[in-house]
Design a protein around this motif. Sequence first.
Motif, mmCIF file in Angstrom:
data_model
loop_
_atom_site.group_PDB
_atom_site.id
_atom_site.type_symbol
_atom_site.label_atom_id
_atom_site.label_comp_id
_atom_site.label_asym_id
_atom_site.label_seq_id
_atom_site.Cartn_x
_atom_site.Cartn_y
_atom_site.Cartn_z
ATOM 1 N N LYS A 55 -17.849 10.541 -36.523
ATOM 2 C CA LYS A 55 -18.123 9.861 -35.563
ATOM 3 C C LYS A 55 -18.706 8.879 -34.741
ATOM 4 N N ASN A 56 -18.746 8.590 -35.461
ATOM 5 C CA ASN A 56 -19.070 6.909 -35.998
ATOM 6 C C ASN A 56 -18.376 5.846 -35.866
ATOM 7 N N ASN A 57 -16.514 5.914 -36.081
ATOM 8 C CA ASN A 57 -15.681 5.188 -36.253
ATOM 9 C C ASN A 57 -15.293 4.468 -36.664
ATOM 10 N N TYR A 58 -15.844 4.829 -37.916
ATOM 11 C CA TYR A 58 -15.530 3.781 -39.126
ATOM 12 C C TYR A 58 -14.434 4.842 -40.234
ATOM 13 N N SER A 60 -10.005 7.060 -39.440
ATOM 14 C CA SER A 60 -10.127 7.204 -38.436
ATOM 15 C C SER A 60 -9.793 9.174 -38.195
ATOM 16 N N ARG A 109 -18.648 0.835 -43.326
ATOM 17 C CA ARG A 109 -16.862 0.887 -43.249
ATOM 18 C C ARG A 109 -16.274 1.157 -44.950
#
Length: 123
Positions: A55-58, A60, A109
């Motif tokens: 959801k937080n694009n950490y 793919s 990340r």
Amino acid sequence: MGIRIALLSLCLVSGVAAAQVDLKGITGGSALPGLPSLDSSVTGNVAGTLQYCLKNNYLSADAASGVKDKLLAKVPGQGDDYKKGEQGVLTGSDGKTLNMTTISSKLRRKACDQVLRSAKSLI
């Protein structure tokens, strides 16, 4: 040493007890030794944490969605453990927790990458 003190101060200010997660050494290398232990007893929380990372694009969707879905297939329903993970709170089988929202984006990340690697071993 200064970075470690700053991270410890951040944990204390944000309400995370210092005893919950050992941040020693998490600024170097590819692995994050401060992560809680993950095994099949925390599958729901790991799946929720993957959802947080997606959801937080950490992470793919290509890399993590399939793993998350396979973990969810092993968990009956989406209980409190999943919901906590979805909010960025990773709880390990060792009782340690890591609130992803209290660490830097760079460390989040790295933590998400590590959780994905661990999650693959749980499916």
